[in-house]
Design a protein around this motif. Sequence first.
Motif, PDB file in Angstrom:
ATOM      1  N   ILE A   1       1.060  -1.235  -0.080  1.00 20.89           N
ATOM      2  CA  ILE A   1      -0.033   0.085  -0.031  1.00 20.89           C
ATOM      3  C   ILE A   1       0.860   1.167  -0.068  1.00 20.89           C
ATOM      4  O   ILE A   1       0.709   2.185  -0.794  1.00 20.89           O
ATOM      5  CB  ILE A   1      -1.037   0.044   1.468  1.00 20.89           C
ATOM      6  N   LYS A   2       1.803   1.171   0.864  1.00 18.71           N
ATOM      7  CA  LYS A   2       2.784   2.309   0.740  1.00 18.71           C
ATOM      8  C   LYS A   2       3.491   2.441  -0.456  1.00 18.71           C
ATOM      9  O   LYS A   2       3.725   3.651  -1.045  1.00 18.71           O
ATOM     10  CB  LYS A   2       3.851   2.314   1.795  1.00 18.71           C
ATOM     11  N   LYS A   3       3.806   1.284  -1.058  1.00 22.90           N
ATOM     12  CA  LYS A   3       4.346   1.555  -2.512  1.00 22.90           C
ATOM     13  C   LYS A   3       3.396   2.243  -3.543  1.00 22.90           C
ATOM     14  O   LYS A   3       3.902   2.699  -4.500  1.00 22.90           O
ATOM     15  CB  LYS A   3       4.982   0.231  -3.073  1.00 22.90           C
ATOM     16  N   ALA A   4       2.213   1.977  -3.165  1.00 22.19           N
ATOM     17  CA  ALA A   4       1.414   2.668  -4.159  1.00 22.19           C
ATOM     18  C   ALA A   4       1.071   4.209  -3.829  1.00 22.19           C
ATOM     19  O   ALA A   4       0.315   4.866  -4.427  1.00 22.19           O
ATOM     20  CB  ALA A   4      -0.218   2.022  -3.878  1.00 22.19           C
ATOM     21  N   GLY A   5       1.646   4.535  -2.918  1.00 21.82           N
ATOM     22  CA  GLY A   5       1.623   6.172  -2.540  1.00 21.82           C
ATOM     23  C   GLY A   5       0.777   6.372  -1.197  1.00 21.82           C
ATOM     24  O   GLY A   5       0.707   7.651  -1.060  1.00 21.82           O
ATOM     25  N   TYR A   6       0.435   5.568  -0.606  1.00 22.79           N
ATOM     26  CA  TYR A   6      -0.436   5.535   0.637  1.00 22.79           C
ATOM     27  C   TYR A   6       0.042   5.306   1.916  1.00 22.79           C
ATOM     28  O   TYR A   6       0.816   4.359   1.884  1.00 22.79           O
ATOM     29  CB  TYR A   6      -1.883   5.032   0.250  1.00 22.79           C
ATOM     30  N   ILE A   7      -0.373   5.902   3.065  1.00 27.15           N
ATOM     31  CA  ILE A   7      -0.063   5.472   4.369  1.00 27.15           C
ATOM     32  C   ILE A   7      -0.934   4.391   4.864  1.00 27.15           C
ATOM     33  O   ILE A   7      -2.219   4.535   4.763  1.00 27.15           O
ATOM     34  CB  ILE A   7      -0.070   6.645   5.209  1.00 27.15           C
ATOM     35  N   ALA A   8      -0.559   3.388   5.677  1.00 28.94           N
ATOM     36  CA  ALA A   8      -1.391   2.381   6.179  1.00 28.94           C
ATOM     37  C   ALA A   8      -0.643   1.944   7.428  1.00 28.94           C
ATOM     38  O   ALA A   8       0.711   1.527   7.457  1.00 28.94           O
ATOM     39  CB  ALA A   8      -1.641   1.257   5.212  1.00 28.94           C
ATOM     40  N   GLU A   9      -1.403   1.647   8.567  1.00 32.35           N
ATOM     41  CA  GLU A   9      -0.965   1.083   9.580  1.00 32.35           C
ATOM     42  C   GLU A   9      -1.950   0.623  10.454  1.00 32.35           C
ATOM     43  O   GLU A   9      -3.345   0.776  10.506  1.00 32.35           O
ATOM     44  CB  GLU A   9      -0.480   2.342  10.581  1.00 32.35           C
ATOM     45  N   LYS A  10      -1.604  -0.666  11.000  1.00 35.19           N
ATOM     46  CA  LYS A  10      -2.456  -1.554  11.658  1.00 35.19           C
ATOM     47  C   LYS A  10      -2.907  -1.068  12.978  1.00 35.19           C
ATOM     48  O   LYS A  10      -2.115  -0.517  13.752  1.00 35.19           O
ATOM     49  CB  LYS A  10      -1.914  -2.736  11.858  1.00 35.19           C
ATOM     50  N   LEU A  11      -4.167  -0.991  13.104  1.00 36.16           N
ATOM     51  CA  LEU A  11      -4.979  -0.567  14.275  1.00 36.16           C
ATOM     52  C   LEU A  11      -5.024  -1.664  15.440  1.00 36.16           C
ATOM     53  O   LEU A  11      -5.039  -2.755  15.273  1.00 36.16           O
ATOM     54  CB  LEU A  11      -6.342   0.042  14.333  1.00 36.16           C
TER      55      LEU A  11
END
Length: 69
Positions: free
Chosen positions: A59-69
Amino acid sequence: MEQVKLKTDLSCPHCAMKVEPILKETKGIVDYSIDLAHPDKLVSFSSEGADIDALITNIKKAGYIAEKL
């Protein structure tokens, strides 16, 4: 089966469309939903052994931030 929620910075349906193929291609994701109306722009899914860290990296490679909750 594990229920996983990711906090993201997706802001529009176009952003969601860019992330959907990543979710579909990740082995172990049974089903998913993207909630752009939620303040945390949640990506929720059922996992049967999915590599969450690899998913977040993609997801980060696609240009977005993601983090597990």
